[in-house]
Design a protein around this motif. Structure first.
Motif, mmCIF file in Angstrom:
data_model
loop_
_atom_site.group_PDB
_atom_site.id
_atom_site.type_symbol
_atom_site.label_atom_id
_atom_site.label_comp_id
_atom_site.label_asym_id
_atom_site.label_seq_id
_atom_site.Cartn_x
_atom_site.Cartn_y
_atom_site.Cartn_z
ATOM 1 N N ARG A 113 0.828 -1.200 0.000
ATOM 2 C CA ARG A 113 0.000 0.000 0.000
ATOM 3 C C ARG A 113 0.864 1.252 0.000
ATOM 4 O O ARG A 113 0.613 2.210 -0.759
ATOM 5 C CB ARG A 113 -0.933 -0.002 1.223
ATOM 6 C CG ARG A 113 -1.951 1.130 1.224
ATOM 7 C CD ARG A 113 -2.705 1.190 2.533
ATOM 8 N NE ARG A 113 -1.858 1.599 3.649
ATOM 9 C CZ ARG A 113 -1.535 2.866 3.904
ATOM 10 N NH1 ARG A 113 -1.986 3.841 3.116
ATOM 11 N NH2 ARG A 113 -0.773 3.167 4.932
ATOM 12 N N LEU A 114 1.878 1.266 0.836
ATOM 13 C CA LEU A 114 2.756 2.431 0.923
ATOM 14 C C LEU A 114 3.508 2.661 -0.384
ATOM 15 O O LEU A 114 3.632 3.805 -0.849
ATOM 16 C CB LEU A 114 3.754 2.245 2.076
ATOM 17 C CG LEU A 114 3.174 2.320 3.488
ATOM 18 C CD1 LEU A 114 4.241 1.967 4.516
ATOM 19 C CD2 LEU A 114 2.594 3.701 3.772
ATOM 20 N N ALA A 158 2.630 1.732 -3.377
ATOM 21 C CA ALA A 158 1.686 2.158 -4.418
ATOM 22 C C ALA A 158 1.326 3.631 -4.262
ATOM 23 O O ALA A 158 1.188 4.361 -5.247
ATOM 24 C CB ALA A 158 0.430 1.291 -4.360
ATOM 25 N N CYS A 159 1.174 4.077 -3.016
ATOM 26 C CA CYS A 159 0.828 5.478 -2.760
ATOM 27 C C CYS A 159 1.977 6.422 -3.086
ATOM 28 O O CYS A 159 1.764 7.578 -3.477
ATOM 29 C CB CYS A 159 0.417 5.666 -1.298
ATOM 30 S SG CYS A 159 -1.154 4.882 -0.859
ATOM 31 N N ALA A 160 3.196 5.953 -2.917
ATOM 32 C CA ALA A 160 4.362 6.819 -3.087
ATOM 33 C C ALA A 160 4.778 6.974 -4.544
ATOM 34 O O ALA A 160 5.529 7.892 -4.884
ATOM 35 C CB ALA A 160 5.535 6.264 -2.287
ATOM 36 N N ASP A 219 3.967 7.408 -8.692
ATOM 37 C CA ASP A 219 3.004 7.845 -9.694
ATOM 38 C C ASP A 219 2.398 6.629 -10.383
ATOM 39 O O ASP A 219 3.112 5.682 -10.727
ATOM 40 C CB ASP A 219 3.690 8.732 -10.728
ATOM 41 C CG ASP A 219 2.748 9.189 -11.822
ATOM 42 O OD1 ASP A 219 2.000 10.149 -11.598
ATOM 43 O OD2 ASP A 219 2.757 8.539 -12.895
ATOM 44 N N ARG A 220 1.079 6.658 -10.577
ATOM 45 C CA ARG A 220 0.390 5.485 -11.105
ATOM 46 C C ARG A 220 0.928 5.062 -12.470
ATOM 47 O O ARG A 220 1.127 3.877 -12.734
ATOM 48 C CB ARG A 220 -1.107 5.766 -11.199
ATOM 49 C CG ARG A 220 -1.924 4.590 -11.722
ATOM 50 C CD ARG A 220 -3.404 4.864 -11.658
ATOM 51 N NE ARG A 220 -3.851 5.037 -10.277
ATOM 52 C CZ ARG A 220 -5.112 5.259 -9.939
ATOM 53 N NH1 ARG A 220 -6.049 5.356 -10.886
ATOM 54 N NH2 ARG A 220 -5.453 5.398 -8.669
#
Length: 299
Positions: free
Chosen positions: A153-154, A156-158, A160-161
């Motif tokens: 999760r971390l 993925a959040c950090a 850019d998609r």
């Protein structure tokens, strides 16, 4: 220092050789298991960081090995890919003192430390230390699945998609080989959007085959049914107990013939493989991964 290391090794070898586990009651086995798990964490962590340091200094040049991973694979009895990955993990661990201290203190396994160090490294510089500390505390609960989910999760959040999607696309892989039993074995990594669909389809097919066998009174493992489901999905015949065209001599199966036929049937466009021992999961990058082992002929 070298003499001290050898003496330590000799002491450990003497202890393990002289200790009779058959004399242990359950309480002693539990106690020893906890102690030795900590020792293993510490040794694994030290060896991993030794690998990272020796890779950086190119110590392999003194041994005649062509690369650092070749040296560590040879002395460690592992693959070059595993040795190279260990060096990367060791470098990441060394960059986060709280993780390094926990590893060398026997509190974190290499799997836990690798997940934490990778996630912390993906964070902005100003919160890397606090992230590593929080994840190390979370690892203390002993729930590896929860730790992996939080690290994913971390990361993925950090990221850019679009950058993350491109990176994961570049990490996809598919490999096959013949194992010690002559079984076709392999591994794969698939990006989440592809892997999720493949996983759902394979699970549905596996459930269908399970119901068919249950109705007939036959029972095999779910992973065996998953191997059959994989064969169905790519359009080749399932493995059976009687495959005359694949048997040579006195009942021995020719693994090379089987592998060659399966590769021909797969064709170059297939990028996923099923499993006789299906171990599908998600790795530290969120990629769908699995190990495969399939027996019998391709047709």
């Amino acid at each position: 220092m070298a003499v001290g290391v050898r003496e330590l090794r000799d002491a450990v070898l003497a202890f393990t050789r002289e200790t009779d586990l058959a004399t242990f009651d359950n309480q002693m086995m539990v106690e020893y298991a906890k102690v030795w798990a900590g020792i293993k964490h510490c040794v694994d962590g030290f060896f991993t960081q030794l690998n990272a340091r020796a890779t950086m200094t190119e110590a392999h040049r003194t041994t005649g090995d062509p690369s650092p991973e070749a040296f560590f694979a040879r002395i460690g009895g592992t693959t070059r890919a595993a040795a190279k990955n260990a060096a990367v993990v060791g470098k990441q661990i060394a960059a986060h003192p709280v993780v390094q201290d926990a590893v060398l203190g026997g509190e974190l396994s290499q799997t836990q430390a690798g997940l934490i160090a990778s996630a912390a490294s993906a964070m902005p510089d100003e919160i890397q230390a606090s992230t590593a500390k929080r994840l190390t505390d979370l690892a203390g609960s002993g729930n590896l699945s929860q730790l992996k989910d939080e690290c994913l999760r971390l990361k993925a959040c950090a990221e850019d998609r679009r950058v993350r999607r491109a990176r994961l696309h570049g990490l996809r892989e598919f490999a096959m080989w013949t194992d010690d039993d002559g079984m076709l074995a392999g591994k794969f990594r698939l990006p989440p959007e592809v892997g999720a669909q493949f996983k759902a389809d394979l699970e549905n097919d596996t459930a269908r085959i399970f119901r068919e066998h249950r109705a007939s009174g036959e029972h095999e493992s779910i992973t065996a049914y998953a191997a059959d489901a994989f064969c169905d999905r790519i359009g080749i015949a399932r493995s059976t107990l009687t495959t005359p065209d694949a048997v040579d001599g006195a009942g021995e199966v020719d693994p090379h013939r089987n592998v060659g036929r399966l590769l021909a049937d797969l064709g170059p466009h297939h990028r996923v493989d099923g499993a006789r021992d299906l171990g599908e999961a998600r790795d530290g990058d969120g990629m769908h991964v699995g190990n495969s082992r399939a027996g019998g002929p391709a047709g």
